[in-house]
Design a protein around this motif. Sequence first.
Motif, PDB file in Angstrom:
ATOM      1  N   TYR A 243       0.832  -1.204   0.000  1.00  0.00           N
ATOM      2  CA  TYR A 243       0.000   0.000   0.000  1.00  0.00           C
ATOM      3  C   TYR A 243       0.866   1.253   0.000  1.00  0.00           C
ATOM      4  CZ  TYR A 243      -3.701   3.279   1.062  1.00  0.00           C
ATOM      5  OH  TYR A 243      -4.587   4.330   0.993  1.00  0.00           O
TER       6      TYR A 243
ATOM      7  N   ILE B  27      -8.386  -2.861   3.235  1.00  0.00           N
ATOM      8  CA  ILE B  27      -9.272  -2.078   4.107  1.00  0.00           C
ATOM      9  C   ILE B  27     -10.253  -3.000   4.840  1.00  0.00           C
ATOM     10  CG2 ILE B  27     -10.873  -0.117   4.228  1.00  0.00           C
ATOM     11  CD1 ILE B  27      -8.599   1.004   2.840  1.00  0.00           C
TER      12      ILE B  27
ATOM     13  N   LEU C 181     -10.816  -3.800   9.076  1.00  0.00           N
ATOM     14  CA  LEU C 181     -12.074  -3.588   9.806  1.00  0.00           C
ATOM     15  C   LEU C 181     -12.438  -4.772  10.714  1.00  0.00           C
ATOM     16  CD1 LEU C 181     -14.182  -1.945   6.961  1.00  0.00           C
ATOM     17  CD2 LEU C 181     -13.206  -0.828   8.975  1.00  0.00           C
TER      18      LEU C 181
ATOM     19  N   THR D 223      -1.139  10.766  10.866  1.00  0.00           N
ATOM     20  CA  THR D 223      -1.693  10.721  12.226  1.00  0.00           C
ATOM     21  C   THR D 223      -1.606   9.340  12.891  1.00  0.00           C
ATOM     22  OG1 THR D 223      -3.229  12.382  11.412  1.00  0.00           O
ATOM     23  CG2 THR D 223      -3.668  11.483  13.587  1.00  0.00           C
ATOM     24  N   GLY D 224      -2.138   8.295  12.241  1.00  0.00           N
ATOM     25  CA  GLY D 224      -2.154   6.965  12.846  1.00  0.00           C
ATOM     26  C   GLY D 224      -0.759   6.465  13.135  1.00  0.00           C
ATOM     27  N   ARG D 225       0.095   6.654  12.150  1.00  0.00           N
ATOM     28  CA  ARG D 225       1.476   6.218  12.279  1.00  0.00           C
ATOM     29  C   ARG D 225       2.183   6.954  13.417  1.00  0.00           C
ATOM     30  NH1 ARG D 225       5.325   5.563   6.923  1.00  0.00           N
ATOM     31  NH2 ARG D 225       7.164   5.068   8.156  1.00  0.00           N
TER      32      ARG D 225
ATOM     33  N   CYS E 272       1.191   5.336  16.766  1.00  0.00           N
ATOM     34  CA  CYS E 272       1.959   4.091  16.893  1.00  0.00           C
ATOM     35  C   CYS E 272       3.364   4.390  17.391  1.00  0.00           C
ATOM     36  CB  CYS E 272       2.070   3.380  15.540  1.00  0.00           C
ATOM     37  SG  CYS E 272       0.606   2.490  15.040  1.00  0.00           S
TER      38      CYS E 272
ATOM     39  N   TYR F  97      -1.998   1.966  12.683  1.00  0.00           N
ATOM     40  CA  TYR F  97      -1.062   2.513  11.696  1.00  0.00           C
ATOM     41  C   TYR F  97      -1.806   3.074  10.480  1.00  0.00           C
ATOM     42  CZ  TYR F  97       3.205   2.406   8.778  1.00  0.00           C
ATOM     43  OH  TYR F  97       4.266   2.726   7.975  1.00  0.00           O
ATOM     44  N   PHE F  98      -2.931   2.438  10.133  1.00  0.00           N
ATOM     45  CA  PHE F  98      -3.709   2.838   8.957  1.00  0.00           C
ATOM     46  C   PHE F  98      -4.992   3.577   9.348  1.00  0.00           C
ATOM     47  CE2 PHE F  98      -1.212  -0.761   7.318  1.00  0.00           C
ATOM     48  CZ  PHE F  98      -0.656  -0.175   6.199  1.00  0.00           C
ATOM     49  N   ALA F  99      -4.964   4.242  10.496  1.00  0.00           N
ATOM     50  CA  ALA F  99      -6.167   4.884  11.039  1.00  0.00           C
ATOM     51  C   ALA F  99      -6.881   5.770  10.035  1.00  0.00           C
ATOM     52  CB  ALA F  99      -5.796   5.676  12.289  1.00  0.00           C
ATOM     53  N   GLU F 100      -6.144   6.473   9.194  1.00  0.00           N
ATOM     54  CA  GLU F 100      -6.741   7.413   8.223  1.00  0.00           C
ATOM     55  C   GLU F 100      -7.665   6.727   7.232  1.00  0.00           C
ATOM     56  OE1 GLU F 100      -3.620   7.258   8.999  1.00  0.00           O
ATOM     57  OE2 GLU F 100      -2.772   9.245   9.365  1.00  0.00           O
ATOM     58  N   LEU F 101      -7.460   5.423   7.028  1.00  0.00           N
ATOM     59  CA  LEU F 101      -8.234   4.696   6.020  1.00  0.00           C
ATOM     60  C   LEU F 101      -9.557   4.173   6.558  1.00  0.00           C
ATOM     61  CD1 LEU F 101      -5.413   2.501   4.455  1.00  0.00           C
ATOM     62  CD2 LEU F 101      -6.151   4.792   3.790  1.00  0.00           C
ATOM     63  N   LEU F 102      -9.750   4.277   7.885  1.00  0.00           N
ATOM     64  CA  LEU F 102     -10.893   3.612   8.515  1.00  0.00           C
ATOM     65  C   LEU F 102     -11.935   4.613   8.995  1.00  0.00           C
ATOM     66  CD1 LEU F 102      -8.768   1.104  10.601  1.00  0.00           C
ATOM     67  CD2 LEU F 102      -9.752   0.766   8.323  1.00  0.00           C
ATOM     68  N   PRO F 103     -13.187   4.145   9.155  1.00  0.00           N
ATOM     69  CA  PRO F 103     -14.229   5.009   9.711  1.00  0.00           C
ATOM     70  C   PRO F 103     -13.824   5.464  11.113  1.00  0.00           C
ATOM     71  CG  PRO F 103     -15.183   2.974   8.852  1.00  0.00           C
ATOM     72  CD  PRO F 103     -13.696   2.809   8.803  1.00  0.00           C
TER      73      PRO F 103
ATOM     74  N   LEU G 237      -7.871  13.320  13.312  1.00  0.00           N
ATOM     75  CA  LEU G 237      -8.468  12.446  12.301  1.00  0.00           C
ATOM     76  C   LEU G 237      -9.759  13.064  11.766  1.00  0.00           C
ATOM     77  CD1 LEU G 237      -8.117   8.789  13.669  1.00  0.00           C
ATOM     78  CD2 LEU G 237      -6.931   9.825  11.733  1.00  0.00           C
TER      79      LEU G 237
ATOM     80  N   GLN H 138      -9.283  15.668   9.247  1.00  0.00           N
ATOM     81  CA  GLN H 138      -8.875  15.118   7.949  1.00  0.00           C
ATOM     82  C   GLN H 138     -10.063  14.545   7.193  1.00  0.00           C
ATOM     83  OE1 GLN H 138      -5.578  12.372   8.585  1.00  0.00           O
ATOM     84  NE2 GLN H 138      -4.639  13.851   9.945  1.00  0.00           N
TER      85      GLN H 138
ATOM     86  N   ASP I  77      -8.182   8.955   0.991  1.00  0.00           N
ATOM     87  CA  ASP I  77      -7.505   7.842   0.369  1.00  0.00           C
ATOM     88  C   ASP I  77      -6.026   8.104   0.067  1.00  0.00           C
ATOM     89  OD1 ASP I  77      -8.627   5.185  -0.609  1.00  0.00           O
ATOM     90  OD2 ASP I  77      -7.242   5.785  -2.214  1.00  0.00           O
TER      91      ASP I  77
ATOM     92  N   LYS J  94      -0.426   7.547   1.204  1.00  0.00           N
ATOM     93  CA  LYS J  94       0.340   7.244   0.001  1.00  0.00           C
ATOM     94  C   LYS J  94       1.354   8.320  -0.336  1.00  0.00           C
ATOM     95  CE  LYS J  94      -1.958   3.936  -2.918  1.00  0.00           C
ATOM     96  NZ  LYS J  94      -2.753   3.732  -4.120  1.00  0.00           N
TER      97      LYS J  94
ATOM     98  N   ILE K 124       3.302   9.998   1.345  1.00  0.00           N
ATOM     99  CA  ILE K 124       4.567   9.933   2.089  1.00  0.00           C
ATOM    100  C   ILE K 124       5.702   9.282   1.304  1.00  0.00           C
ATOM    101  CG2 ILE K 124       5.655   9.113   4.237  1.00  0.00           C
ATOM    102  CD1 ILE K 124       3.391  11.231   4.512  1.00  0.00           C
TER     103      ILE K 124
END
Lengths: 195, 195
Positions: A12, A81, A85, A140-142, A145, B102-108, B171, B174, B182, B186, B188
């Motif tokens: 990804y 994704i 979840l 943010t998420g990273r 962590c 780590y992937f928090a931005e991708l999730l609800p 979050l 964003q 989405d 990426k 980064i």
Amino acid sequence: MDVRTLCLAVLYQGEASGYEIKKAFKEGAFSHFQDASFGSIYPALGRLSSEGLVECTQMAQEKRPDKKVYKLTQNGEDTLITSLLAPPTPDRFTSDFFFILYFAELLPLLQVIKLLDQRISFYQETINRMTQCDPASLPTGRRLCHGLGLTVYQNSLIYLEENKERFIAELRSQHEIPSSIDTNLKQIDTNRHTS
Amino acid sequence: MDVRTLCLAVLYQGEASGYEIKKAFKEGAFSHFQDASFGSIYPALGRLSSEGLVECTQMAQEKRPDKKVYKLTQNGEDTLITSLLAPPTPDRFTSDFFFILYFAELLPLLQVIKLLDQRISFYQETINRMTQCDPASLPTGRRLCHGLGLTVYQNSLIYLEENKERFIAELRSQHEIPSSIDTNLKQIDTNRHTS
DNA sequence: ATAATATATATCGACTTGATATATATTGAA
DNA sequence: TTCAATATATATCAAGTCGATATATATTAT
């Protein structure tokens, strides 16, 4: 998390070869909380490829062996994704350090001191490596962590440095009574199984 | 550490059945840093028995199925100590929690909040369980394990509680720009593979 | 009553690790 | 300079491990 999802996660962030995916777990972004070996990565990539979740481009390199570069497809992205979840399985932490430390009374004192010193060095080096990177530059998420992980290492180091001397002194005092070396731990749970 | 050594370690603290050994990893003294399944414990006990490192006493129980109680032999005790002297392999930590975070931005957002709340509860419950036991009653090595482990959980909890709101607010801000959902992560590493 | 949990051992498919094989380039040390 | 070690790159395989399942019964909770 299964290796297939881990591969999708690495891809990804940009296309990569199997070798480069392994590096993400060995030294890279995921190294602190996930791992996978070549023996599981390569079969996983093969299956992901046949399922259309990744695409493979054979790079016939000049001198080195052929490099197979894998790239996430839209289907692969969606699958990642969906996997994120699912309810997370419990953490798994396995540590020889804790296991050996648990039986400290049974071991030569020098061995225990060495174990603690190596551990302190490990924490220091890890903290140094992690503080190289500027948290503000992370998504943010990273960043959370990173912050949480760093906190764990820093406070572990502080605890060990604060308690090391007291701990060693206590062990030394126990060694002075030779007959107790072998029986210290056993006494604790001796009468547990009196049915 | 291989399962055979883990079994010897549990048996060092008193004789036990395979089922009771499993409990030591599930809820007992070793639960925070070692694990083993029935599928590996039972074969390990069989091998240890045939090698003379443990002795087995078949307990023909009144009503329940037969219970095989294993006891450490002198040879087994010596083998355990020898195993403890070997250089420790690196810790292994595997966490779905960190991976998903780590992937928090991708999730609800609600999913992420739930993840954090569950984590906070997990830390609180673990700390509660661990503070039930009086550290002063533990042997020296075991007490350091306990203290270091507790420190990790306590500081993790503090960090999450201190950063949770800020993190969620970030979050949320964003999410207000839908097109960025989405692409955040990426961006980064996009130009890493420009060969 | 009946569902769920606990005690207790055992097996098995699927998966994973760690080592090894193969081949070449680069870096560092003696 | 030569030689060892490390890095790049893929692939396989024995040995070990997990998670689920089977079997059987007792106890606890609904």
